[in-house]
Motif scaffolding. Structure first.
Motif, PDB file in Angstrom:
ATOM      1  N   GLU A  62     -24.130  28.946 -19.715  1.00  0.00           N
ATOM      2  CA  GLU A  62     -23.968  27.670 -20.420  1.00  0.00           C
ATOM      3  C   GLU A  62     -25.062  27.486 -21.470  1.00  0.00           C
ATOM      4  O   GLU A  62     -24.797  26.984 -22.570  1.00  0.00           O
ATOM      5  N   ILE A  63     -26.275  27.897 -21.139  1.00  0.00           N
ATOM      6  CA  ILE A  63     -27.364  27.812 -22.115  1.00  0.00           C
ATOM      7  C   ILE A  63     -27.090  28.744 -23.289  1.00  0.00           C
ATOM      8  O   ILE A  63     -27.256  28.363 -24.461  1.00  0.00           O
ATOM      9  N   GLU A  64     -26.663  29.959 -23.002  1.00  0.00           N
ATOM     10  CA  GLU A  64     -26.397  30.930 -24.068  1.00  0.00           C
ATOM     11  C   GLU A  64     -25.344  30.410 -25.044  1.00  0.00           C
ATOM     12  O   GLU A  64     -25.412  30.676 -26.246  1.00  0.00           O
ATOM     13  N   ASP A  65     -24.388  29.642 -24.528  1.00  0.00           N
ATOM     14  CA  ASP A  65     -23.303  29.145 -25.376  1.00  0.00           C
ATOM     15  C   ASP A  65     -23.771  28.096 -26.388  1.00  0.00           C
ATOM     16  O   ASP A  65     -23.074  27.854 -27.382  1.00  0.00           O
ATOM     17  N   ILE A  66     -24.913  27.459 -26.147  1.00  0.00           N
ATOM     18  CA  ILE A  66     -25.372  26.419 -27.075  1.00  0.00           C
ATOM     19  C   ILE A  66     -26.552  26.884 -27.926  1.00  0.00           C
ATOM     20  O   ILE A  66     -27.065  26.115 -28.750  1.00  0.00           O
ATOM     21  N   LEU A  67     -26.995  28.128 -27.735  1.00  0.00           N
ATOM     22  CA  LEU A  67     -28.108  28.637 -28.530  1.00  0.00           C
ATOM     23  C   LEU A  67     -27.700  28.795 -29.988  1.00  0.00           C
ATOM     24  O   LEU A  67     -26.541  29.033 -30.302  1.00  0.00           O
TER      25      LEU A  67
END
Length: 217
Positions: free
Chosen positions: A39-44
């Motif tokens: 989920e973090i990677e998707d908003i980077l």
């Protein structure tokens, strides 16, 4: 080539894991929400400050920003500079190339990492994510570099580990190459097609040499 533009996280330093962990801690402590790595990677992409101010829904976004940087600082000793990358940057500058860093990191995070890794001054110019209006793959950061160094698009290359890096180069009309050279770090698969992929700093140096000396060998 005259100007080489490098991404930072995942390209020049293996700082992406501690970035993700710092986001997770900030969201958990301030917002009370657990985020997965995916989920973090998707908003980077945007600077960390913008991400935290956008996605902190229940707590104080500024508290989340400070929590992020406190965690980032506590985890940073786990990261060390890769000697092969430092040697490559030194050799490229000695050979006459201009070097820049164009990153989505905020200036605060970039400068902290450069200090901690003793990488201050290893390139000629840097631009951070909170110093542009639009994040990669928008070409704004590349266009700013072209203006700064007064080089042509044909003389300029971007190197990075993500679609955002490759997209920024392609959208700017410059050579866009991928790297997968950090020990122990595997970038996410690309959906865009780079002009070349380098799996070691030595491969990049050899490729640049062949571009300048096409009849050798």
């Amino acid at each position: 080539m005259k100007l080489l533009l490098f991404d930072f996280d995942g390209t020049l330093a293996d700082t992406l894991p501690i970035c993700i962990a710092s986001f997770q801690e900030a969201f958990l402590q301030v917002d009370g929400v657990e985020w997965s790595e995916e989920e973090i990677e998707d908003i980077l992409g945007p600077p960390e400050t913008e991400i935290l101010r956008t996605y902190t829904k229940h707590g104080d976004p500024e508290e989340a920003v400070e929590c992020f940087y406190e965690t980032y600082a506590s985890l940073h000793p786990k990261v060390t500079a890769d000697p092969a990358i430092l040697e490559m940057l030194s050799a490229l500058r000695e050979a006459g190339f201009f070097l820049g860093i164009i990153t989505g990191k905020a200036r605060r995070g970039l400068d902290y990492s450069l200090r901690q890794l003793n990488m201050e001054g290893v390139v000629d110019w840097t631009i951070a994510g909170d110093e542009t209006e639009r994040a990669k793959p928008d070409p704004e950061c590349v266009d700013r570099a072209l203006q700064q160094f007064r080089t042509s698009k044909e003389e300029t290359m971007i190197l990075g580990d993500t679609d955002a890096d490759i997209g920024a180069g392609q959208n700017a009309g410059i050579t866009a190459c991928a790297v997968n050279w950090l020990p122990g770090f595997t970038p996410k698969p690309l959906t865009l097609t780079p002009d070349a992929v380098f799996r070691s700093p030595e491969e990049l140096r050899f490729w640049l040499y062949r571009q300048e000396n096409p009849l050798d060998g």
